[in-house]
Design a protein around this motif. Structure first.
Motif, short mmCIF file in Angstrom:
data_model
loop_
_atom_site.label_atom_id
_atom_site.label_comp_id
_atom_site.label_asym_id
_atom_site.label_seq_id
_atom_site.Cartn_x
_atom_site.Cartn_y
_atom_site.Cartn_z
N PHE B 126 0.82 -1.21 0.00
CA PHE B 126 0.00 0.00 0.00
C PHE B 126 0.85 1.26 0.00
CE2 PHE B 126 -3.55 -2.69 1.27
CZ PHE B 126 -4.65 -2.02 0.73
N LEU B 127 0.36 2.30 -0.67
CA LEU B 127 0.92 3.64 -0.52
C LEU B 127 -0.21 4.56 -0.10
CD1 LEU B 127 3.16 5.81 -0.85
CD2 LEU B 127 2.48 6.01 -3.25
N ALA B 133 7.39 3.75 2.64
CA ALA B 133 8.33 4.03 1.55
C ALA B 133 9.42 4.98 2.03
CB ALA B 133 7.59 4.63 0.36
N THR B 134 9.04 5.98 2.81
CA THR B 134 10.02 6.94 3.32
C THR B 134 11.04 6.25 4.23
OG1 THR B 134 8.43 8.73 3.12
CG2 THR B 134 10.28 9.10 4.62
N GLY B 135 10.57 5.27 5.02
CA GLY B 135 11.49 4.49 5.85
C GLY B 135 12.48 3.69 5.02
N LEU B 136 11.98 3.07 3.94
CA LEU B 136 12.87 2.30 3.06
C LEU B 136 13.86 3.21 2.34
CD1 LEU B 136 10.36 -0.31 1.53
CD2 LEU B 136 12.15 -0.74 3.24
N VAL B 153 1.38 -1.86 -4.95
CA VAL B 153 0.23 -2.63 -5.41
C VAL B 153 -1.01 -1.72 -5.42
CG1 VAL B 153 -1.23 -4.65 -5.03
CG2 VAL B 153 1.24 -4.80 -4.58
N ILE B 154 -1.34 -1.11 -4.29
CA ILE B 154 -2.56 -0.29 -4.20
C ILE B 154 -2.22 1.08 -3.62
CG2 ILE B 154 -4.88 -0.10 -3.20
CD1 ILE B 154 -4.92 -3.17 -2.96
N GLU B 155 -2.52 2.10 -4.39
CA GLU B 155 -2.26 3.48 -3.94
C GLU B 155 -3.57 4.16 -3.59
OE1 GLU B 155 0.04 5.99 -6.73
OE2 GLU B 155 -1.53 7.51 -6.45
#
Lengths: 195, 195
Positions: B126-127, B133-136, B153-155
């Motif tokens: 999910f986004l 994402a910011t952590g990655l 996958v799902i935004e």
């Protein structure tokens, strides 16, 4: 399974007396090509068992399980791990004790995804004392689902898990069976095939 | 991606104002056939980016990530989630706040599996606000690894994640983009293709 044994010898690390670390290809970094081979090996062995669903536990069972599910044409359900569960509505739950970590986790599966119509293949990354498998079996029994067999990536044959599960009549396919760690070197059970 | 949008409409459940539950095929029960399609879609889009590694977060990112990894011929590393970390030796760590659960988790990756030689594709299920994402991204920066792009996958396009990541110059492929939930029905962003 020769490919897996070779990979364990190449990339596995023995820690202390009975811990094998395979973070390089299974438990942290995942080799998708190897996972597909593992999944296909499970699917080949259990192909004629009319399996309707694969059950595993997060996290490291998921990758081999999804490839087995793809090959068998069935969905995969992963049990979630919780430190404790306060809300257990609509969940099948079991307690799993970890000898390595000396902790107990609850594992849980939604009642929506397992029923008495299911014939289940259990898949997990390791079999040592059989605690995780026993938790999954418990959950299947609560759901009145039948169990087709158990697929394990790496079995520590010197611990009691296989013996106890076989005594209950389960058919177990372990793709690598470790007889012992001798001076930090992994020794496999010698046999034809990988059962 | 039409196949995914149809599956969301068929099997997804909208809870409250902004939660989409997809336990039926992605977050608890996994459909391996769909996961392979998702993985292939990521691999097709990012095929010419010289990716060396895929990075995701346990648990639900793993299945689409391993299929993308298989198609691209690269390993997958999943960040582990911890409530807190006391031992951070040899780990890259970042904090990830979850708006849904109002909790902060630490995510961590071993320094053994990410380096300045890596060109990374980030994949997640999910986004929404872009916290995971910011952590990655934070972890990649610590490792001095470069980022080829982000596969989702799902935004939830009505939340700020995509906007903030695009402002930082990242190329994002989301296979389903949700514009809104209207009376409990999922409305997708209308566009050609799925970007």
């Amino acid at each position: 399974m020769k490919l897996l044994e070779e990979r364990i010898l190449k990339d596995g690390t023995v820690l202390g007396k009975d811990v094998l670390k395979v973070d390089n290809f299974l438990n942290h970094q995942i080799d998708p090509v190897l996972m597909q081979e593992l999944g296909n090996a499970f699917a080949d062995y259990f192909a004629d068992r009319n399996i309707t669903k694969i059950l595993t536990v997060e996290t490291s069972g998921i990758a081999p399980a999804v490839f087995a599910g793809l090959a068998l044409g069935v969905p995969v359900v992963f049990a979630r791990k919780h430190k404790s569960l306060t809300l257990t509505d609509n969940l099948y739950c079991a307690s799993v004790y970890s000898f390595t970590k000396n902790t107990t986790n609850e594992i849980a599966i939604s009642k929506n995804f397992l029923s008495s119509e299911d014939h289940v293949l259990l898949i997990d990354d390791f079999l040592a004392n059989g605690q995780a498998a026993t938790g999954l079996i418990d959950i299947c029994q609560q759901a009145e689902a039948s169990i087709a067999g158990i697929g394990i990536v790496i079995e520590k044959s010197f611990q009691r898990g296989r013996q106890e599960l076989e005594a209950q009549g389960f058919d177990i396919l372990s793709l690598a069976r470790i007889r012992a760690f001798e001076n930090g070197i992994v020794q496999f059970v010698e046999e034809e095939g990988s059962r």
